[in-house]
Design a protein around this motif. Structure first.
Motif, PDB file in Angstrom:
ATOM      1  N   GLY A  99       0.798  -1.223   0.000  1.00  0.00           N
ATOM      2  CA  GLY A  99       0.000   0.000   0.000  1.00  0.00           C
ATOM      3  C   GLY A  99       0.824   1.263   0.000  1.00  0.00           C
ATOM      4  O   GLY A  99       0.265   2.368   0.149  1.00  0.00           O
ATOM      5  N   LEU A 100       2.121   1.144  -0.165  1.00  0.00           N
ATOM      6  CA  LEU A 100       2.971   2.322  -0.201  1.00  0.00           C
ATOM      7  C   LEU A 100       2.561   3.204  -1.387  1.00  0.00           C
ATOM      8  O   LEU A 100       2.528   2.726  -2.524  1.00  0.00           O
ATOM      9  N   PRO A 101       2.232   4.475  -1.146  1.00  0.00           N
ATOM     10  CA  PRO A 101       1.716   5.305  -2.236  1.00  0.00           C
ATOM     11  C   PRO A 101       2.765   5.798  -3.219  1.00  0.00           C
ATOM     12  O   PRO A 101       2.425   6.199  -4.330  1.00  0.00           O
ATOM     13  N   ASN A 102       4.032   5.762  -2.804  1.00  0.00           N
ATOM     14  CA  ASN A 102       5.100   6.245  -3.669  1.00  0.00           C
ATOM     15  C   ASN A 102       6.397   5.601  -3.223  1.00  0.00           C
ATOM     16  O   ASN A 102       6.600   5.347  -2.037  1.00  0.00           O
ATOM     17  N   TRP A 160      -2.255  -1.350   5.499  1.00  0.00           N
ATOM     18  CA  TRP A 160      -1.774  -0.011   5.167  1.00  0.00           C
ATOM     19  C   TRP A 160      -2.926   0.986   5.238  1.00  0.00           C
ATOM     20  O   TRP A 160      -4.033   0.695   4.779  1.00  0.00           O
ATOM     21  N   ILE A 161      -2.636   2.140   5.803  1.00  0.00           N
ATOM     22  CA  ILE A 161      -3.548   3.288   5.735  1.00  0.00           C
ATOM     23  C   ILE A 161      -2.783   4.417   5.063  1.00  0.00           C
ATOM     24  O   ILE A 161      -1.656   4.728   5.466  1.00  0.00           O
ATOM     25  N   VAL A 162      -3.364   5.013   4.043  1.00  0.00           N
ATOM     26  CA  VAL A 162      -2.692   6.083   3.315  1.00  0.00           C
ATOM     27  C   VAL A 162      -3.484   7.376   3.449  1.00  0.00           C
ATOM     28  O   VAL A 162      -4.692   7.411   3.205  1.00  0.00           O
ATOM     29  N   PHE A 163      -2.796   8.422   3.864  1.00  0.00           N
ATOM     30  CA  PHE A 163      -3.386   9.756   3.950  1.00  0.00           C
ATOM     31  C   PHE A 163      -2.761  10.643   2.880  1.00  0.00           C
ATOM     32  O   PHE A 163      -1.541  10.612   2.665  1.00  0.00           O
ATOM     33  N   ASN A 164      -3.598  11.447   2.249  1.00  0.00           N
ATOM     34  CA  ASN A 164      -3.096  12.444   1.310  1.00  0.00           C
ATOM     35  C   ASN A 164      -4.013  13.662   1.344  1.00  0.00           C
ATOM     36  O   ASN A 164      -4.982  13.704   2.114  1.00  0.00           O
TER      37      ASN A 164
END
Length: 288
Positions: free
Chosen positions: A62-65, A95-99
């Protein structure tokens, strides 16, 4: 690559002899189980448990980049990973991704992460504001609503006596020194009111007693500033064992030794009396 030093022996890890996907390392954090978490410049996040190298990237996780700029580990053992395209929290299962599209982050490029005594995360973003996240609420802090001299915060540190330390930067006017926040009051130190070598802060770290070590790099003045809360002490090549005035990173180990990474002259250990320099000529460092 990555060099490990146990006080006697040096071990170098790189793409040719390990599971590292890149030799360009941006950041390292070590969890309570001794696992090393390594952020690479464009090749993702790496976990090394002493035997196995596990690589996480945007293809298999889940790594966004894959550009990992910062890593911090909270009290529950969760990895907080600042990337060029958002903030990821990883508990080794999910994974939790914040943007900026799903939370209060003002910018997706996360440069710095640190936790205060309450466990709240403080997050510095690229050309954006400082953000505090307590697990539920996102609070944006800028020069307009806090004691920060400018909005962009590139470095964050915490000490053991309840203070947060921020290095702020103005993209148009330049560096703004060092700001301390004790939970109530904001104080900014700069060359006009303190013993800072310069207003450009490359790195900072705290000793157990709260004494701060700050690397400043304003040309032509560069060096280390030590601040014990009252007194400032300055160190450079003229009055110490530093081989180079430009310090890129600082760490304090469990024995109280200070470790300084210089720009081009190796690593320096300072035990409070003796300065020891490690470089490619006298150690296993692969590069100075």
């Amino acid at each position: 690559g990555l060099a490990k030093f146990d006080g006697t022996a040096w071990t170098v890890y790189n793409t040719s002899n390990s599971g590292l996907p890149s030799n360009l390392i941006n950041c390292i954090a070590i969890d309570n189980d001794g696992n090393k978490w390594i952020g690479t410049d464009g090749k993702g996040l790496v976990k090394f448990d002493g035997t196995t190298w596990s690589v996480y990237n945007h293809y298999n996780s889940g790594l966004p980049n894959d550009g990992v700029q910062s890593i911090a580990i909270d009290d529950d053992g969760n990895m907080w990973i600042g990337t060029s395209n958002g903030l990821a929290i990883f508990d080794e299962t999910s994974w939790i991704v914040f943007n900026s599209s799903n939370c209060g982050l003002p910018n997706n490029a996360v440069w710095a992460i640190a936790f205060d005594d309450s466990g709240a995360a403080w997050i510095g973003t690229d050309k954006g504001d400082l953000v505090k996240f307590d697990g539920e609420n996102w609070t944006t802090l800028a020069a307009s609503n806090s004691g920060l001299p400018e909005n962009f915060v590139g470095k964050i540190a915490t000490d053991n006596i309840g203070n947060m330390w921020f290095a702020a930067f103005d993209w148009y006017e330049g560096d703004c020194g060092l700001t301390k926040f004790n939970g109530t009051n904001w104080v900014t130190y700069n060359t006009s009111n303190s013993g800072l070598f310069g207003n450009a802060i490359n790195a900072m770290a705290a000793e157990d007693n709260g004494t701060m070590w700050i690397a400043c790099s304003n040309w032509p003045n560069a060096g280390l500033s030590k601040f014990d809360g009252t007194k400032w002490t300055l160190y450079n090549t003229s009055n110490s064992g530093l081989p180079d005035n430009w310090i890129q990173a600082i760490a304090v180990d469990s024995s109280g030794n200070k470790w300084f990474c210089t720009y081009e002259d190796g690593v320096v250990k300072y035990d409070g009396t003796i300065w020891t320099v490690y470089n490619t000529g006298n150690s296993g460092l692969p590069d100075n």
